[in-house]
Design a protein around this motif. Structure first.
Motif, short mmCIF file in Angstrom:
data_model
loop_
_atom_site.label_atom_id
_atom_site.label_comp_id
_atom_site.label_asym_id
_atom_site.label_seq_id
_atom_site.Cartn_x
_atom_site.Cartn_y
_atom_site.Cartn_z
N LEU A 117 48.80 34.18 -12.46
CA LEU A 117 49.91 33.13 -12.83
C LEU A 117 49.76 32.62 -14.17
O LEU A 117 48.90 32.49 -14.96
CB LEU A 117 49.54 32.01 -11.91
CG LEU A 117 50.41 30.71 -11.49
CD1 LEU A 117 50.10 30.07 -10.43
CD2 LEU A 117 50.01 29.67 -12.79
N GLN A 118 51.21 32.28 -14.49
CA GLN A 118 51.25 32.07 -15.95
C GLN A 118 52.48 30.82 -16.02
O GLN A 118 53.32 31.07 -15.24
CB GLN A 118 51.73 33.10 -17.04
CG GLN A 118 50.70 34.15 -17.31
CD GLN A 118 51.17 35.13 -18.25
OE1 GLN A 118 52.24 35.55 -18.37
NE2 GLN A 118 50.06 35.55 -19.21
N SER A 119 52.34 29.94 -16.74
CA SER A 119 53.35 28.75 -17.12
C SER A 119 53.16 27.89 -18.22
O SER A 119 51.87 27.96 -18.44
CB SER A 119 53.04 27.82 -15.35
OG SER A 119 54.02 26.95 -15.65
N ASP A 120 54.26 27.66 -18.45
CA ASP A 120 54.22 26.84 -19.70
C ASP A 120 53.60 25.32 -19.31
O ASP A 120 52.86 24.73 -20.06
CB ASP A 120 55.60 26.62 -20.35
CG ASP A 120 55.60 25.87 -21.67
OD1 ASP A 120 54.84 26.03 -22.54
OD2 ASP A 120 56.31 24.73 -21.68
N LYS A 121 54.04 25.04 -18.26
CA LYS A 121 53.53 23.38 -17.70
C LYS A 121 53.61 23.37 -16.21
O LYS A 121 54.72 23.56 -15.63
CB LYS A 121 54.19 22.56 -18.50
CG LYS A 121 54.08 20.87 -18.02
CD LYS A 121 54.91 19.85 -18.82
CE LYS A 121 54.31 18.61 -18.34
NZ LYS A 121 55.26 17.49 -19.05
N ILE A 122 52.64 22.73 -15.65
CA ILE A 122 52.66 22.38 -14.30
C ILE A 122 51.92 20.91 -14.08
O ILE A 122 51.23 20.55 -14.52
CB ILE A 122 51.65 23.37 -13.36
CG1 ILE A 122 52.41 24.80 -13.32
CG2 ILE A 122 51.65 22.94 -12.05
CD1 ILE A 122 51.61 25.74 -12.69
N ASP A 123 52.95 20.35 -13.62
CA ASP A 123 52.70 18.84 -13.59
C ASP A 123 52.39 18.33 -11.95
O ASP A 123 53.13 18.13 -11.20
CB ASP A 123 53.88 17.85 -13.88
CG ASP A 123 53.78 16.34 -14.01
OD1 ASP A 123 52.73 16.06 -13.53
OD2 ASP A 123 54.71 15.83 -14.37
N LEU A 124 51.07 18.35 -11.74
CA LEU A 124 50.70 18.06 -10.18
C LEU A 124 50.91 16.68 -9.95
O LEU A 124 51.04 16.34 -9.04
CB LEU A 124 49.22 18.49 -10.22
CG LEU A 124 48.88 19.70 -10.58
CD1 LEU A 124 47.06 20.05 -10.35
CD2 LEU A 124 49.53 20.79 -9.41
N LYS A 125 50.97 15.53 -11.10
CA LYS A 125 50.98 14.36 -10.89
C LYS A 125 52.51 14.20 -10.45
O LYS A 125 52.86 13.44 -9.22
CB LYS A 125 50.89 13.55 -12.07
CG LYS A 125 50.96 12.03 -12.11
CD LYS A 125 50.67 11.11 -13.18
CE LYS A 125 50.81 9.50 -13.03
NZ LYS A 125 52.04 9.28 -12.46
N GLY A 126 53.38 14.86 -10.93
CA GLY A 126 54.78 14.83 -10.44
C GLY A 126 55.06 15.02 -9.28
O GLY A 126 55.82 14.82 -8.25
N ALA A 127 54.47 16.25 -8.92
CA ALA A 127 54.40 16.79 -7.52
C ALA A 127 53.77 15.74 -6.34
O ALA A 127 54.36 15.78 -5.22
CB ALA A 127 53.66 18.11 -7.08
#
Length: 368
Positions: free
Chosen positions: A205-215
């Motif tokens: 998995l690759q990502s620039d940004k993952i926001d778990l708080k927003g989720a």
């Protein structure tokens, strides 16, 4: 050649081909393949059937009537089997798809609606029908994946912008792009599915940004949530959402925002999953930026499907300053309250519980 092409275009009964394909799917999987829309024939650059409004049936106990629905399905076919009233499908392209994956209760004796081992007819593998449904490649675009628990409630929803897969009877190799909570993620991996064994997943998995708080903030409430201002909250951490699979996971995320708002830059993670002992997650490597320094950790989460999972973690952070750590953690204290040079700390802790308060109350070990 021109005469053959004209005859093929005018004489091939597309509905007959669709009927044979549906029968082959029914015999191989035990599920119905329904084609409600128009069926057309394309001869160039290869022989293909294009069907609209297609549905693949679901397990009898599942919530949705169809496991897969597609606006359009394109099937690439071999020529020769057609002369023997068979359909050999080498490639499938699906557009505008809704895929519903639902976990099964223990009474169903399968892991989920994707498990076709109960409905498969063993004799079909020995018949000519097994050769008539010979799928090697699948291409997906504009796909919505809904993941349901055993009660039928949707727990996750993912939009797949583009995904390509090559498959055989027991595994799928995939590569593509998706959006989770509107956040772009690139995936590459392999999913192995064998009868009477847990799914086996290899995932990069690759990502620039993952926001778990927003989720977490945008997710529907699943029961009462704590609103008291405790240092360690009582809300469940969601360990039981991890699947009881075998797996190997590698992740590289430029910015990860945790549910409490803490930001971790340059995250690199390697982990393995096992269904043993009620579910075991082994964190082989964890590395991230920490107060302009770096933190490395490893550990193990055991029994994550049980009411009281157990955690063992150890790690070390170097090169950080307290003011930068507080700024990164968004703590109530002002970063200007602390001054000093680079710091270092190490920890080796174990705890059990399903919430931060449980873990803090049961914590034991050493911190330096």
């Amino acid at each position: 050649v021109l005469t053959v092409v004209i005859l093929a275009y005018t004489l091939v009964d597309t509905r007959k081909i669709a009927s044979v394909a549906s029968a082959a799917v029914q015999k191989s999987t035990g599920r119905a393949l329904t084609i409600k829309g128009d069926v057309s024939l394309k001869l160039f650059p290869y022989l293909s059937i294009v069907a609209a409004d297609v549905a693949f049936g679901n397990a009898s106990w599942a919530t949705d009537p169809d496991m897969v629905k597609a606006d359009q399905v394109s099937l690439n076919l071999d020529w020769m089997p057609l002369f023997h009233e068979q359909v050999s499908i080498n490639e499938v392209a699906l557009t505008g798809v809704t895929l519903s994956l639902q976990a099964a209760s223990k009474a169903q004796k399968v892991s989920g609606n994707w498990d076709l081992s109960i409905t498969n007819d063993p004799s079909s593998r020995e018949s000519n029908a097994s050769d008539a449904f010979n799928l090697h490649e699948i291409h997906l675009s504009n796909v919505t994946v809904q993941i349901r628990d055993e009660r039928g409630a949707i727990t996750q929803s993912v939009v797949v912008d583009q995904m390509n897969g090559s498959l055989n009877e027991t595994q799928v190799d995939f590569d593509g792009r998706l959006r989770w909570q509107q956040q772009p993620v690139s995936l590459k991996g392999r999913l192995v599915f064998k009868p009477d064994t847990p799914l086996d997943l290899t995932l990069n998995l690759q990502s620039d940004k993952i926001d778990l708080k927003g989720a977490v903030d945008s997710a529907p409430a699943n029961g009462a949530r704590s609103h008291q201002c405790w240092v360690f909250g009582t809300d469940a951490l969601g360990f039981d959402a991890l699947p009881l699979w075998n797996g190997r996971i590698n992740a590289a995320i430029n910015t990860l925002v945790l549910p409490d708002g803490v930001t971790l830059p340059n995250l690199a993670l390697q982990a393995t999953l096992s269904p043993d002992s009620g579910g075991t997650l082994t964190l082989n490597q964890f590395k991230a930026g920490f107060g302009q320094g770096v933190i490395n950790a490893d550990g193990k989460l055991t029994g994550y499907s049980t009411p009281r999972p157990r955690i063992n973690m150890r790690g070390r952070a170097r090169g950080f300053t307290l003011e930068k750590v507080l700024a990164q953690a968004r703590a109530n204290m002002q970063p200007s309250d602390f001054q000093g040079g680079p710091g270092e700390f190490a920890f080796n802790l174990n705890a059990s519980g399903a919430s931060l308060r449980d873990l803090a109350a049961a914590a034991n070990g050493q911190v330096q």
